[in-house]
Design a protein around this motif. Sequence first.
Motif, PDB file in Angstrom:
ATOM      1  N   VAL A 181       0.833  -1.205   0.000  1.00  0.00           N
ATOM      2  CA  VAL A 181       0.000   0.000   0.000  1.00  0.00           C
ATOM      3  C   VAL A 181       0.870   1.258   0.000  1.00  0.00           C
ATOM      4  N   GLY A 182       1.912   1.246   0.848  1.00  0.00           N
ATOM      5  CA  GLY A 182       2.784   2.419   0.941  1.00  0.00           C
ATOM      6  C   GLY A 182       3.497   2.714  -0.353  1.00  0.00           C
ATOM      7  N   SER A 183       3.959   1.680  -1.062  1.00  0.00           N
ATOM      8  CA  SER A 183       4.701   1.931  -2.294  1.00  0.00           C
ATOM      9  C   SER A 183       3.773   2.503  -3.369  1.00  0.00           C
ATOM     10  N   VAL A 184       2.556   1.970  -3.466  1.00  0.00           N
ATOM     11  CA  VAL A 184       1.631   2.494  -4.470  1.00  0.00           C
ATOM     12  C   VAL A 184       1.257   3.940  -4.142  1.00  0.00           C
ATOM     13  N   THR A 185       1.017   4.211  -2.859  1.00  0.00           N
ATOM     14  CA  THR A 185       0.660   5.580  -2.475  1.00  0.00           C
ATOM     15  C   THR A 185       1.813   6.536  -2.771  1.00  0.00           C
ATOM     16  N   GLY A 186       3.018   6.127  -2.385  1.00  0.00           N
ATOM     17  CA  GLY A 186       4.175   6.975  -2.632  1.00  0.00           C
ATOM     18  C   GLY A 186       4.387   7.218  -4.121  1.00  0.00           C
ATOM     19  N   TYR A 187       4.200   6.176  -4.907  1.00  0.00           N
ATOM     20  CA  TYR A 187       4.347   6.285  -6.368  1.00  0.00           C
ATOM     21  C   TYR A 187       3.316   7.252  -6.943  1.00  0.00           C
ATOM     22  N   ALA A 188       2.082   7.104  -6.505  1.00  0.00           N
ATOM     23  CA  ALA A 188       1.025   7.984  -7.016  1.00  0.00           C
ATOM     24  C   ALA A 188       1.294   9.433  -6.620  1.00  0.00           C
ATOM     25  N   LEU A 189       1.726   9.625  -5.385  1.00  0.00           N
ATOM     26  CA  LEU A 189       1.944  10.997  -4.913  1.00  0.00           C
ATOM     27  C   LEU A 189       3.100  11.669  -5.635  1.00  0.00           C
ATOM     28  N   SER A 190       4.160  10.905  -5.951  1.00  0.00           N
ATOM     29  CA  SER A 190       5.304  11.605  -6.525  1.00  0.00           C
ATOM     30  C   SER A 190       5.251  11.682  -8.040  1.00  0.00           C
ATOM     31  N   GLY A 219      -4.519  18.068  -5.019  1.00  0.00           N
ATOM     32  CA  GLY A 219      -4.497  18.026  -3.562  1.00  0.00           C
ATOM     33  C   GLY A 219      -3.547  16.998  -2.993  1.00  0.00           C
ATOM     34  N   ALA A 220      -2.605  16.522  -3.822  1.00  0.00           N
ATOM     35  CA  ALA A 220      -1.693  15.478  -3.362  1.00  0.00           C
ATOM     36  C   ALA A 220      -0.881  15.944  -2.159  1.00  0.00           C
ATOM     37  N   VAL A 279      -1.600  18.265   0.038  1.00  0.00           N
ATOM     38  CA  VAL A 279      -2.442  18.387   1.230  1.00  0.00           C
ATOM     39  C   VAL A 279      -2.664  17.005   1.829  1.00  0.00           C
ATOM     40  N   LEU A 280      -2.987  16.059   0.949  1.00  0.00           N
ATOM     41  CA  LEU A 280      -3.237  14.686   1.393  1.00  0.00           C
ATOM     42  C   LEU A 280      -2.025  14.133   2.123  1.00  0.00           C
ATOM     43  N   PHE A 281      -0.862  14.365   1.533  1.00  0.00           N
ATOM     44  CA  PHE A 281       0.375  13.865   2.114  1.00  0.00           C
ATOM     45  C   PHE A 281       0.626  14.525   3.479  1.00  0.00           C
ATOM     46  N   GLY A 282       0.353  15.828   3.549  1.00  0.00           N
ATOM     47  CA  GLY A 282       0.525  16.552   4.807  1.00  0.00           C
ATOM     48  C   GLY A 282      -0.374  15.979   5.893  1.00  0.00           C
ATOM     49  N   VAL A 283      -1.621  15.715   5.530  1.00  0.00           N
ATOM     50  CA  VAL A 283      -2.566  15.165   6.505  1.00  0.00           C
ATOM     51  C   VAL A 283      -2.107  13.788   6.965  1.00  0.00           C
ATOM     52  N   LEU A 284      -1.617  13.005   6.021  1.00  0.00           N
ATOM     53  CA  LEU A 284      -1.129  11.661   6.319  1.00  0.00           C
ATOM     54  C   LEU A 284       0.011  11.727   7.330  1.00  0.00           C
ATOM     55  N   LEU A 285       0.932  12.662   7.100  1.00  0.00           N
ATOM     56  CA  LEU A 285       2.072  12.807   8.013  1.00  0.00           C
ATOM     57  C   LEU A 285       1.620  13.301   9.370  1.00  0.00           C
ATOM     58  N   LEU A 286       0.665  14.216   9.340  1.00  0.00           N
ATOM     59  CA  LEU A 286       0.129  14.744  10.584  1.00  0.00           C
ATOM     60  C   LEU A 286      -0.422  13.596  11.414  1.00  0.00           C
ATOM     61  N   GLY A 287      -1.115  12.663  10.725  1.00  0.00           N
ATOM     62  CA  GLY A 287      -1.677  11.505  11.391  1.00  0.00           C
ATOM     63  C   GLY A 287      -0.622  10.719  12.144  1.00  0.00           C
ATOM     64  N   ALA A 288       0.597  10.704  11.571  1.00  0.00           N
ATOM     65  CA  ALA A 288       1.670   9.939  12.190  1.00  0.00           C
ATOM     66  C   ALA A 288       2.107  10.556  13.513  1.00  0.00           C
ATOM     67  N   PHE A 289       1.796  11.844  13.718  1.00  0.00           N
ATOM     68  CA  PHE A 289       2.263  12.515  14.929  1.00  0.00           C
ATOM     69  C   PHE A 289       1.230  12.510  16.050  1.00  0.00           C
ATOM     70  N   LEU A 317       8.522   7.152   2.975  1.00  0.00           N
ATOM     71  CA  LEU A 317       9.731   6.478   2.508  1.00  0.00           C
ATOM     72  C   LEU A 317       9.712   6.330   0.976  1.00  0.00           C
ATOM     73  N   PHE A 318       8.608   5.796   0.467  1.00  0.00           N
ATOM     74  CA  PHE A 318       8.537   5.542  -0.969  1.00  0.00           C
ATOM     75  C   PHE A 318       8.406   6.837  -1.769  1.00  0.00           C
ATOM     76  N   ARG A 319       7.662   7.797  -1.233  1.00  0.00           N
ATOM     77  CA  ARG A 319       7.518   9.058  -1.948  1.00  0.00           C
ATOM     78  C   ARG A 319       8.888   9.721  -2.113  1.00  0.00           C
ATOM     79  N   ASN A 320       9.658   9.749  -1.032  1.00  0.00           N
ATOM     80  CA  ASN A 320      10.977  10.374  -1.116  1.00  0.00           C
ATOM     81  C   ASN A 320      11.905   9.602  -2.038  1.00  0.00           C
TER      82      ASN A 320
END
Lengths: 300, 362
Positions: free
Chosen positions: A110-119, A125-126, A128-138, A179-182
């Motif tokens: 799931v993470g690799s597909v999400t990272g691939y799609a985002l980058s 809104g990619a 924003v979505l990514f920001g919210v996702l990271l926020l969730g991690a905190f 990880l995958f997005r970067n």
Amino acid sequence: MASLTASAPVEPSGPRPKRIGPGRYGVYAFLIISALFFLIPLYVMIVTSLKPMDEIRLGNLFALPGSPSFDAWIKAWSQACTGLNCNGIHVGMLNSVKILVPSVLLSIAVGSVTGYALSFWRPKGANVLFGVLLLGAFIPYQVFLYPLVRILSMVSLYNSIPGVVFVHTIFGLPLMTLLFRNFYAGIPIDLFKAARVDGGGFWAIFLRLMLPLSTPIIVVAAILQITGIWNDFLFGLIFAGRENFPMTVQLNNVVNSSFGEKEYNVNMAATILTALVPLFVYFVSGRWFVRGIASGAVKG
Amino acid sequence: MANVSIRDLEIEFGNLKVLKNLDLEIQPGEFIVLLGPSGCGKSTLLNAVAGLLDVSAGQIWIGGKNVTWEEPKDRGIGMVFQSYALYPRMTVTGNLSFGLKMAKVAKEEIDKRVARAAKILQIEPLLKRRPSELSGGQRQRVAIGRALVRDVDVFLFDEPLSNLDAKLRTELRVELKRLHNELGSTMIYVTHDQIEALTLADRVAVMNGGVIQQLASPKEIYRRPVNRFVAGFVGSPSMNFVDGTLSVEGGNASFKLANGGLVDLAGYDFEAPPEHGRPATLGIRPEQIDLARGDASAKSLPVNLTLLEPMGADSLVWGDVAGTQFSVRIDGDAHVETPSKVDAFFQPAHASIFDLASGARL
């Protein structure tokens, strides 16, 4: 060799002579002391697990065992009691594997597909979505626990292995995506454009072009997830259910539920057994593990 | 072969308009070079033609079909990138056949086309190798081959030679021209290298600030630049520009330098009758100047020579005219005293005169 006096300077030529200054000795001394400091608990655990209880009662914590025996290990593996069951810790190990394998595979997929799609595909809104996702991690996990219990019991996944796998996958998503997005951000965009011109679609480009390039980051992600999920206690305790407690939870039960005398040797053996998988992963993958930590920390 | 027609195209990133009302008609089989400094929108235009960028307004037609909303693969285009963009984990054969596999072409047909492309580009011995085992020139050949196998009507090149060293660049430039002669496909080629533009193009579109400044044959671009930007961008070393005013007396036009000196312009072909007193810029290419009067019709202007720069086949002499930097290209064997004050001779018919304010050709 009389020319060592200052009166005869050496003409510099060839490689510069290497000198080890006192600073170097200091650094090495510090490193050796730190290594000893961290190794002593492990030494104590191994030594204690090989002693019978009589010897332990003497209180010589650092002494080598008089007659080493693996009795405590065998007991920890197959007879130690967790609550009312006395089947040893191997039940927990099996559960841990059953939780670990699907969780690691799913969260990486799931993470690799999400990272691939985002980058690469940059949907609206990619960022924003990514920001919210990271926020969730905190946000502290504790906040999610009760709502998640309610949600999972509503879809009857509570107290089951699929339930705990689901939770691990969800909570692994921010880190895996990052990880995958970067990693994909470091792949030249021209490569993606060329594949688009060649007629590749979303999945074709991902499966045939990007995934074969992703081996390094998949290894890193696997290391992070394997150690993380194996060491997890909270989710296993709450979501897995009594039948499916992972090894960490069972270890806790073994250590806390002995009647009468505390069997230190069995507890030590059980602890080492539980730590074996992450220990093995660290030993095998030292270089990759460092890279994983670094790649999580560098680019945001 | 297909024509490409870009109609009233606009592209903006946020509030920044990269391309403004751009129109461009490209004939079937034509080799068009988009030339301009970095940031002028030439690569953006190419990406829009390829379908890798959404347009904000306007249309793109390829081969008589409106492809504005089509996917890149459905546009009949092949693209070659500056960074080669070869698929790293595939062999050369894998790279060449990827697009065909995506299009579900039959195996025998794929083999046939790969073999043909490999033959044309002389990369047959490399087919089993990975991109990392190829040199820069070989990689770029494979990248061209990837477009070639797909039998496209239009080739798009995005600065394909910029990553190569000077020698290879010259070689591949000649090969590209030969390839164009062989295939006769329409080619759109983006570069900031004016030599590539002048040598390869049927027509050059010089771009700046998202606008095509001049669209003409290389010769026309070089001889009769429509404005000061084009004049300054094309040609190396750059054209000499001297500011002054036009002076018309009794039907004879001349150019008045800042220090009051007059340069006779008899023979210059004005676009419109010159006005007396109009501030203007006189542009003369270094190679259009002689330090000796060769022809009776040549006019002269006084130059202070200060520095000689020998470059082998020829030499550049640097100096100034009325305080403005000025360079003259002379034969490599010719001898010039520096510093010295001499008369430089030029044919007014070869020079360019631009309006000082607007930069447009007068």
